[in-house]
Design a protein around this motif. Structure first.
Motif, mmCIF file in Angstrom:
data_model
loop_
_atom_site.group_PDB
_atom_site.id
_atom_site.type_symbol
_atom_site.label_atom_id
_atom_site.label_comp_id
_atom_site.label_asym_id
_atom_site.label_seq_id
_atom_site.Cartn_x
_atom_site.Cartn_y
_atom_site.Cartn_z
ATOM 1 N N LYS A 67 0.840 -1.194 0.000
ATOM 2 C CA LYS A 67 0.000 0.000 0.000
ATOM 3 C C LYS A 67 0.870 1.237 0.000
ATOM 4 O O LYS A 67 1.898 1.270 0.677
ATOM 5 C CB LYS A 67 -0.867 0.044 1.264
ATOM 6 N N THR A 69 0.552 5.504 0.639
ATOM 7 C CA THR A 69 -0.257 6.682 0.915
ATOM 8 C C THR A 69 0.704 7.857 0.828
ATOM 9 O O THR A 69 1.912 7.669 0.652
ATOM 10 C CB THR A 69 -0.866 6.637 2.328
ATOM 11 N N GLY A 125 1.277 -3.979 3.558
ATOM 12 C CA GLY A 125 -0.091 -3.997 4.071
ATOM 13 C C GLY A 125 -0.404 -5.345 4.667
ATOM 14 O O GLY A 125 -1.547 -5.662 4.949
ATOM 15 N N PHE A 188 -3.186 -6.132 7.470
ATOM 16 C CA PHE A 188 -3.310 -5.115 8.512
ATOM 17 C C PHE A 188 -4.772 -4.701 8.708
ATOM 18 O O PHE A 188 -5.242 -4.581 9.829
ATOM 19 C CB PHE A 188 -2.485 -3.867 8.147
ATOM 20 N N ASP A 189 -5.481 -4.492 7.573
ATOM 21 C CA ASP A 189 -6.851 -3.983 7.675
ATOM 22 C C ASP A 189 -7.741 -4.977 8.414
ATOM 23 O O ASP A 189 -8.506 -4.609 9.300
ATOM 24 C CB ASP A 189 -7.421 -3.719 6.277
ATOM 25 N N ALA A 192 -6.905 -5.093 12.112
ATOM 26 C CA ALA A 192 -7.339 -3.903 12.832
ATOM 27 C C ALA A 192 -8.845 -3.931 13.074
ATOM 28 O O ALA A 192 -9.326 -3.541 14.135
ATOM 29 C CB ALA A 192 -6.952 -2.652 12.055
ATOM 30 N N ILE A 254 3.441 3.461 11.866
ATOM 31 C CA ILE A 254 2.366 2.969 10.997
ATOM 32 C C ILE A 254 1.610 1.841 11.676
ATOM 33 O O ILE A 254 0.376 1.810 11.689
ATOM 34 C CB ILE A 254 2.954 2.517 9.652
ATOM 35 N N THR A 258 -2.318 2.028 12.667
ATOM 36 C CA THR A 258 -3.281 1.276 11.864
ATOM 37 C C THR A 258 -3.677 -0.016 12.567
ATOM 38 O O THR A 258 -4.813 -0.164 12.986
ATOM 39 C CB THR A 258 -2.720 0.959 10.466
ATOM 40 N N LYS A 261 -4.509 0.248 16.556
ATOM 41 C CA LYS A 261 -5.268 1.419 16.985
ATOM 42 C C LYS A 261 -6.287 1.038 18.056
ATOM 43 O O LYS A 261 -6.594 1.830 18.946
ATOM 44 C CB LYS A 261 -5.976 2.020 15.769
ATOM 45 N N ILE A 474 -5.572 10.843 9.668
ATOM 46 C CA ILE A 474 -5.136 9.715 10.487
ATOM 47 C C ILE A 474 -5.673 9.931 11.889
ATOM 48 O O ILE A 474 -5.380 10.937 12.520
ATOM 49 C CB ILE A 474 -3.600 9.620 10.517
#
Lengths: 475, 105
Positions: A67, A69, A125, A188-189, A192, A254, A258, A261, A474
């Motif tokens: 990924k 950004t 990612g 990661f997504d 999370a 990071i 991410t 969190k 963020i």
């Protein structure tokens, strides 16, 4: 597949191309002319650094494995600038120490492949990609540290680095495996979004944090740092202390913002504890050092203790002040190490006592050293003041007044030992000061870039605004 | 899924191997043995990954892929480490940690 998407990973692709060019140049040029590849590769790397700044869309590749950004691109650009300065500063050392063999190509190849690993790590990612990146960034470094084949201490430093890296990556991986056990996913997504705050995930977080803390050399995982920094060739030490540490700090940012969190309360208390410990121990050990490289090693440990000030609380403004802090830390530390490298490579002297009276013989070097040390200490006109100021502000905004107070005391202690070195150079009398050091154009250029960076970045408010605009959103 | 053996057995084995590795790494005096202890840690991770994959998430193979990558990267790590240890051995004629003490404090 749309090949335009590959532009997302242009940093890595250009770097891989340069690494291949290194290999081709190395076998096609005779050993006598091997020095000529230094300017060619430096210019190529300069082009790469510039190319990194062109605005390109961001997005994800390979089903979310990779990924980019705005902020990861900025981090990669910061690392690129740092490596460019390291390469410029090490040209003179390469010419004098690497004659008669093809090692010059090897040096460039290893540095660039380590940088590729860091880039992949930053924009990963998925934990698999992250692990491959972190290993690609670390393993070549051990080879670099041990590259002075004639010196025992270089091999010793290499052994210490590779063994602590093996231990830390083992601990990191154990954490990842526990996290996989609770989620069934490595992305990661997904991780999370499915955090349930159970104790196994807490344990996994502690293991992963420990693994990364080894790389940033946060107390109590700092024991390898001073030995490795002292034993390695000076130019490699500057790479280790700035680029390697910076990239690990970026990935910690990071991951915390991410993946983890959801457990912000936990990592806030961990960071609080670790930050106080790191600042205090780093400072107290720095005071008693005699060797300038060990001194800078402990100073860099103490500087790492300031990073959690920005992360704590998990605010966007803290995120940008950490990135800004690392950008300025890069210029200041590379300036200091550049001076140490110039003196050490020319005369072999590394003790702080031997810096007495340096100003009488080497005016330029002493001035750059003074600027860098002032910036590390955080004295107002130079950039280091602003970076520390933003870090303290962001921690104070979150209500951590006690932590800010401890950090202020530590900043004052650090002022003491930084000024000791400045005093040695400018005030202490010495009958036999280090003779005038002749620097080649590369070293001068590297030091001038650092000096300009230290002075200019503090006043260019636009840079902080730019970082802030990237971190917007963020939360 | 193996008859009669539950996931917990594998996890306990993995944890044991992990801490044996950590213990060995911290107490051994020989550089090669320290390296072997580091390998034990990585193998504990492999056991964990494969067991989790097989028992809890058998629909895709992420854990087993990860184990394969760990094996490959561990091999490169050992290659670099052993070559540095050899270069150290040429200078001090020993691979005892207590002899590797030029850099201290």
């Amino acid at each position: 597949m749309d090949f335009g998407q590959l532009l997302y990973m242009r940093h890595e692709i250009i770097l891989s191309a340069i690494a291949l060019i290194v290999l081709i140049l190395e076998i096609s040029i005779s050993n006598k002319n091997i020095e000529k590849i230094i300017p060619v590769l430096t210019v190529l790397f300069f082009i790469n650094t510039i190319a990194g700044f062109f605005p390109v869309e961001t997005g994800s590749l390979f089903g979310g494995m990779y990924k980019t950004t705005g902020i990861t691109i900025l981090m990669k650009n910061i690392l690129n600038i740092g490596v460019l300065i390291v390469l410029i500063q090490s040209a003179g050392w390469l010419k004098s120490n690497f004659t008669g063999s093809s090692n010059i190509g090897g040096y460039f190849f290893i540095v660039i492949s380590s940088l590729i690993g860091m880039d992949f790590m930053i924009s990963s990612g998925n934990f698999l990609m992250f692990y491959i990146g972190i290993e690609l960034a670390t393993i070549p470094l051990a080879a670099l540290v041990a590259s002075e084949k004639l010196k025992e201490r270089s091999a010793e430093a290499g052994v210490k680095l590779i063994l602590s890296a093996a231990l830390s990556s083992g601990i990191l991986l154990y954490g990842i495996s526990l996290l996989y056990g609770t989620n069934g996913s490595l992305y990661f997504d997904n991780i999370a979004s499915s955090f349930q705050n159970n104790s196994l995930q807490m344990l996994a977080f502690i293991f992963i944090f420990t693994g990364i803390a080894f790389k940033i050399s946060i107390v109590p995982f700092h024991l390898w740092t001073a030995d490795v920094y002292e034993g390695a060739p000076v130019n490699i030490t500057s790479f280790l202390s700035v680029i390697s540490k910076g990239s690990a700090a970026f990935i910690l940012l990071i991951l915390l913002f991410t993946v983890f969190k959801g457990i912000e309360g936990t990592w806030n208390s961990v960071l609080y504890f670790v930050s106080v410990l790191t600042m205090t121990i780093g400072n107290l050990f720095a005071i008693r050092q005699k060797n300038i490289k060990r001194f800078l090693a402990f100073s860099s440990i103490a500087q790492a203790g300031f990073i959690p000030l920005g992360i704590i609380g998990g605010s966007a403004i803290g995120f940008s002040s950490v990135v800004y802090f690392l950008l300025i830390y890069l210029f200041s530390n590379l300036g200091a190490f550049g001076v140490v490298a110039a003196i050490s490579n020319a005369t072999g002297r590394e003790n702080i006592d031997e810096y007495n009276g340096l100003y009488s013989t080497n005016k330029g070097l002493s001035l750059v050293m003074m600027l860098s040390l002032f910036s590390l200490a955080g004295i107002p006109p130079v950039a280091g003041f602003f970076s520390k100021f933003f870090l303290f502000t962001s921690a104070a905004k979150q209500g951590y007044y006690l932590l800010v107070f401890i950090a202020l005391i530590n900043a004052t202690i650090s002022l003491y030992y930084y000024l000791l070195v400045v005093k040695a150079m400018f005030i202490n009398k010495n009958e036999m000061p280090i003779g005038p050091v002749k620097n080649d154009a590369y070293t001068k250029l590297g030091l001038i870039i650092c000096a300009i960076g230290i002075i200019a970045i503090g006043f260019a408010g636009i840079i902080f605004d730019y970082i802030n605009s990237l971190t917007f959103g963020i939360k | 899924m193996i008859e009669g053996i539950q996931l917990e057995f594998f996890l306990v084995l993995g944890t044991l191997v992990f801490f044996i590795g950590i213990y060995g790494f911290l107490t051994r005096k020989n550089l090669i043995t320290m390296l072997m202890s580091a390998e034990l840690i990585l193998n504990a991770v492999n056991i964990n990954f494969v067991a989790f994959n097989k028992y809890l998430y058998p629909e895709n193979l992420e854990g087993q892929f990860f184990a394969l990558f760990i094996i490959a990267i561990a091999a490169t790590e050992v290659a670099v480490a052993v070559s540095i240890i050899i270069s150290l051995y040429r200078k001090i004629k020993s691979i005892d940690v207590e002899k590797v003490n030029e850099l201290k404090y």
